[in-house]
Design a protein around this motif. Sequence first.
Motif, PDB file in Angstrom:
ATOM      1  N   ALA A  42       0.809  -1.217   0.000  1.00 24.90           N
ATOM      2  CA  ALA A  42       0.000   0.000   0.000  1.00 24.90           C
ATOM      3  C   ALA A  42       0.840   1.263   0.000  1.00 24.90           C
ATOM      4  O   ALA A  42       0.297   2.362  -0.017  1.00 24.90           O
TER       5      ALA A  42
ATOM      6  N   ASN B 181       0.924   7.325  -5.893  1.00 26.64           N
ATOM      7  CA  ASN B 181      -0.419   7.200  -6.435  1.00 26.64           C
ATOM      8  C   ASN B 181      -0.406   7.430  -7.949  1.00 26.64           C
ATOM      9  O   ASN B 181       0.662   7.575  -8.554  1.00 26.64           O
TER      10      ASN B 181
ATOM     11  N   THR C 285      -5.523   5.346  -1.386  1.00 23.30           N
ATOM     12  CA  THR C 285      -5.508   4.406  -2.499  1.00 23.30           C
ATOM     13  C   THR C 285      -4.726   4.990  -3.659  1.00 23.30           C
ATOM     14  O   THR C 285      -4.360   6.176  -3.657  1.00 23.30           O
ATOM     15  N   ASP C 286      -4.487   4.165  -4.671  1.00 27.51           N
ATOM     16  CA  ASP C 286      -3.724   4.630  -5.830  1.00 27.51           C
ATOM     17  C   ASP C 286      -4.430   5.766  -6.556  1.00 27.51           C
ATOM     18  O   ASP C 286      -3.796   6.608  -7.192  1.00 27.51           O
TER      19      ASP C 286
ATOM     20  N   ARG D 220      -8.995   4.913   1.812  1.00 26.33           N
ATOM     21  CA  ARG D 220      -9.446   3.529   1.726  1.00 26.33           C
ATOM     22  C   ARG D 220     -10.700   3.316   2.564  1.00 26.33           C
ATOM     23  O   ARG D 220     -11.513   2.448   2.255  1.00 26.33           O
TER      24      ARG D 220
ATOM     25  N   GLU E 206     -10.233  -0.929  -6.889  1.00 26.40           N
ATOM     26  CA  GLU E 206      -9.403   0.139  -6.324  1.00 26.40           C
ATOM     27  C   GLU E 206      -8.688  -0.327  -5.057  1.00 26.40           C
ATOM     28  O   GLU E 206      -7.496  -0.063  -4.868  1.00 26.40           O
ATOM     29  N   LEU E 207      -9.400  -1.021  -4.197  1.00 20.90           N
ATOM     30  CA  LEU E 207      -8.777  -1.516  -2.973  1.00 20.90           C
ATOM     31  C   LEU E 207      -7.729  -2.580  -3.277  1.00 20.90           C
ATOM     32  O   LEU E 207      -6.640  -2.587  -2.679  1.00 20.90           O
TER      33      LEU E 207
ATOM     34  N   SER F 168      -4.523  -1.165  -4.881  1.00 21.25           N
ATOM     35  CA  SER F 168      -3.828  -0.195  -4.043  1.00 21.25           C
ATOM     36  C   SER F 168      -3.104  -0.828  -2.862  1.00 21.25           C
ATOM     37  O   SER F 168      -2.522  -0.119  -2.040  1.00 21.25           O
TER      38      SER F 168
ATOM     39  N   TYR G  52      -4.635  -2.877  -0.612  1.00 26.33           N
ATOM     40  CA  TYR G  52      -5.555  -3.067   0.510  1.00 26.33           C
ATOM     41  C   TYR G  52      -6.459  -4.276   0.282  1.00 26.33           C
ATOM     42  O   TYR G  52      -7.625  -4.287   0.697  1.00 26.33           O
TER      43      TYR G  52
ATOM     44  N   ASP H 114      -2.951  -8.145  -5.644  1.00 18.13           N
ATOM     45  CA  ASP H 114      -2.971  -6.877  -6.371  1.00 18.13           C
ATOM     46  C   ASP H 114      -2.555  -7.034  -7.826  1.00 18.13           C
ATOM     47  O   ASP H 114      -2.529  -6.050  -8.574  1.00 18.13           O
TER      48      ASP H 114
END
Length: 296
Positions: free
Chosen positions: A25, A29, A40-41, A46, A71-72, A75, A77, A117
């Motif tokens: 994480a 970004n 997040t990216d 988050r 997205e999570l 990134s 997460y 990821d």
Amino acid sequence: MADGDDRQATFGSDGSLETDRTPDATGKNDFGEEKEPNETDGGYSRYVVSSLLQKAVRRSDEEIAAWAAWELARSGYAWNLWDRLNLYVVEDLRAGDEVALTIERYEELATERWEPDAWKGRLCAIHAALAAARARSTREASNADAYFGAVADLRAEARARGEEPAHDFPVGDLELDGEFDAVFDGHTDEGSKRGRGTRFFKTHGARVGPEGENEQSARWQRLAMVLDEEVEYDEAELARAVAPVDPDDPWGGSASGDTEPDTSDGETHRSDTEPDTGDEGSGAGDGTGSLSDFAE
């Protein structure tokens, strides 16, 4: 990182330990800027994205749910994503929905076979989020928990004042000869003291509904009762044992006021093909019969 314990290895820019952020994480970004903790990216919090995912699942918004999961996952997460998705299964989806197994399988693939990821991991995240969004949404478990908890408090407060509670549990005081009399069979102290053995269990405690037993199960049930060497059942008891409970009154017909099922269809329960169980007078009491061990 597939192991959420790796969160313990991350430190912030000031040297403090960050237990909520994995090494995955960290970094930059989408705008080339160093990510802040819990960013997040895409530059979002988050926590906000996680909340968005849950609300999207509740509203069955497939696109938003898919994006939030993606997205999570991308990134770093993913641990947060899978933790939340599994929570949604019990908090926001209808009980018994097969999506629970679907989400579990995608989590297993994303975290144990692939990197969460990476491309395959992200696809698993999207699939799981879509499955959750497409499932029947409901807050029934959370609503029930909140309601029962509030009633418990009011009930206790009323007792302390020596008053009847304005709101009570749906079962009341659960007493013998009451609405739920059928539960007091040989599995309970009260039922055991009344000698409620096999006969009571077969004709009261074991009944199902509202559909009732299917034809094969009903046949097995009747034959098992006819073949019981210690308990003799009459025609009404055999019919009652397999009759479906009334959907409008599932607890009706207690021992203190039985309503026997209608057997006017002419069905012969002790047919010529069923074995003779001996003298009519044998085993006339409740007995223990084939269900004598109520300890299990």
